[in-house]
Design a protein around this motif. Structure first.
Motif, mmCIF file in Angstrom:
data_model
loop_
_atom_site.group_PDB
_atom_site.id
_atom_site.type_symbol
_atom_site.label_atom_id
_atom_site.label_comp_id
_atom_site.label_asym_id
_atom_site.label_seq_id
_atom_site.Cartn_x
_atom_site.Cartn_y
_atom_site.Cartn_z
ATOM 1 N N LEU A 161 0.847 -1.178 0.000
ATOM 2 C CA LEU A 161 0.000 0.000 0.000
ATOM 3 C C LEU A 161 0.886 1.232 0.000
ATOM 4 O O LEU A 161 1.841 1.306 0.751
ATOM 5 C CB LEU A 161 -0.895 0.028 1.238
ATOM 6 C CG LEU A 161 -1.899 -1.106 1.391
ATOM 7 C CD1 LEU A 161 -2.643 -0.963 2.721
ATOM 8 C CD2 LEU A 161 -2.882 -1.110 0.242
ATOM 9 N N GLN A 162 0.532 2.190 -0.824
ATOM 10 C CA GLN A 162 1.265 3.448 -0.896
ATOM 11 C C GLN A 162 0.319 4.572 -0.518
ATOM 12 O O GLN A 162 -0.646 4.851 -1.225
ATOM 13 C CB GLN A 162 1.806 3.672 -2.305
ATOM 14 C CG GLN A 162 2.594 4.964 -2.467
ATOM 15 C CD GLN A 162 3.890 4.953 -1.687
ATOM 16 O OE1 GLN A 162 4.631 3.971 -1.694
ATOM 17 N NE2 GLN A 162 4.172 6.042 -0.994
ATOM 18 N N ALA A 163 0.629 5.216 0.604
ATOM 19 C CA ALA A 163 -0.212 6.310 1.086
ATOM 20 C C ALA A 163 0.417 7.643 0.738
ATOM 21 O O ALA A 163 1.640 7.777 0.688
ATOM 22 C CB ALA A 163 -0.394 6.203 2.589
ATOM 23 N N SER A 164 -0.426 8.628 0.494
ATOM 24 C CA SER A 164 0.062 9.960 0.186
ATOM 25 C C SER A 164 -0.995 10.993 0.553
ATOM 26 O O SER A 164 -2.151 10.645 0.805
ATOM 27 C CB SER A 164 0.408 10.080 -1.303
ATOM 28 O OG SER A 164 -0.737 9.858 -2.103
ATOM 29 N N ALA A 224 -3.070 3.603 -2.371
ATOM 30 C CA ALA A 224 -3.135 2.758 -3.553
ATOM 31 C C ALA A 224 -2.528 1.393 -3.257
ATOM 32 O O ALA A 224 -1.396 1.305 -2.761
ATOM 33 C CB ALA A 224 -2.391 3.418 -4.708
ATOM 34 N N ALA A 225 -3.267 0.346 -3.577
ATOM 35 C CA ALA A 225 -2.789 -1.020 -3.415
ATOM 36 C C ALA A 225 -2.219 -1.508 -4.739
ATOM 37 O O ALA A 225 -2.773 -1.238 -5.798
ATOM 38 C CB ALA A 225 -3.929 -1.927 -2.972
ATOM 39 N N SER A 226 -1.109 -2.239 -4.645
ATOM 40 C CA SER A 226 -0.490 -2.755 -5.858
ATOM 41 C C SER A 226 0.078 -4.145 -5.584
ATOM 42 O O SER A 226 0.316 -4.519 -4.442
ATOM 43 C CB SER A 226 0.614 -1.808 -6.336
ATOM 44 O OG SER A 226 1.630 -1.690 -5.372
ATOM 45 N N GLY A 227 0.301 -4.893 -6.654
ATOM 46 C CA GLY A 227 0.827 -6.245 -6.535
ATOM 47 C C GLY A 227 -0.122 -7.242 -7.159
ATOM 48 O O GLY A 227 -0.986 -6.889 -7.951
ATOM 49 N N SER A 228 0.025 -8.493 -6.773
ATOM 50 C CA SER A 228 -0.793 -9.573 -7.322
ATOM 51 C C SER A 228 -2.132 -9.641 -6.593
ATOM 52 O O SER A 228 -2.357 -10.492 -5.742
ATOM 53 C CB SER A 228 -0.048 -10.903 -7.217
ATOM 54 O OG SER A 228 1.162 -10.863 -7.947
ATOM 55 N N ILE A 229 -3.007 -8.724 -6.962
ATOM 56 C CA ILE A 229 -4.273 -8.553 -6.256
ATOM 57 C C ILE A 229 -5.404 -9.235 -7.013
ATOM 58 O O ILE A 229 -5.573 -9.007 -8.207
ATOM 59 C CB ILE A 229 -4.588 -7.058 -6.084
ATOM 60 C CG1 ILE A 229 -3.512 -6.396 -5.215
ATOM 61 C CG2 ILE A 229 -5.966 -6.872 -5.468
ATOM 62 C CD1 ILE A 229 -3.609 -4.890 -5.167
#
Length: 118
Positions: free
Chosen positions: A3-6, A22-27
């Protein structure tokens, strides 16, 4: 999966900020996304959460001022914070329950500082 927070920052009382996560990866899917916060010397507390279907829940202290939303296509959650108060000052953490191809995971993002000056 991460998760990338901003979106944190410094704002005067009464002002607004919008946080993004924002969530990223093998979702495969994101069942739940939420925001927690931790002020100095205090325990981490739930701020707001949104689950599949758009059901939301808020801490009493932010009801009517904060709004959580999500963009499922982007696996991103937002926290719109209005009428900010000095007591909202804290490090805000994004959290999500993510289903991956291997197993479900409870994931935390890095904190983002929100400072509200009086």
């Amino acid at each position: 999966v991460q998760l990338q927070a901003s979106g944190g920052g410094l704002v005067q009382a009464g002002g607004s900020l919008r946080l993004s996560c924002a969530a990223s990866g093998s979702i495969v899917s994101v069942a739940k996304m939420g925001w927690y916060r931790q002020a100095p010397g205090k325990q981490r507390e739930l701020v707001a959460v949104i689950i599949d279907g758009g059901i939301t829940n808020y801490a009493d202290s932010v009801k009517g001022r904060f709004t959580i939303s999500r963009d499922n296509a982007k696996n991103t959650a937002y926290l719109q914070m209005n009428s900010l108060k000095p007591e909202d000052t804290a490090v805000y953490y994004c959290n999500a329950f993510i289903v991956t191809r291997t197993s479900p995971r409870d994931v935390w993002g890095q904190g983002t500082q929100v400072t509200v000056s009086s």
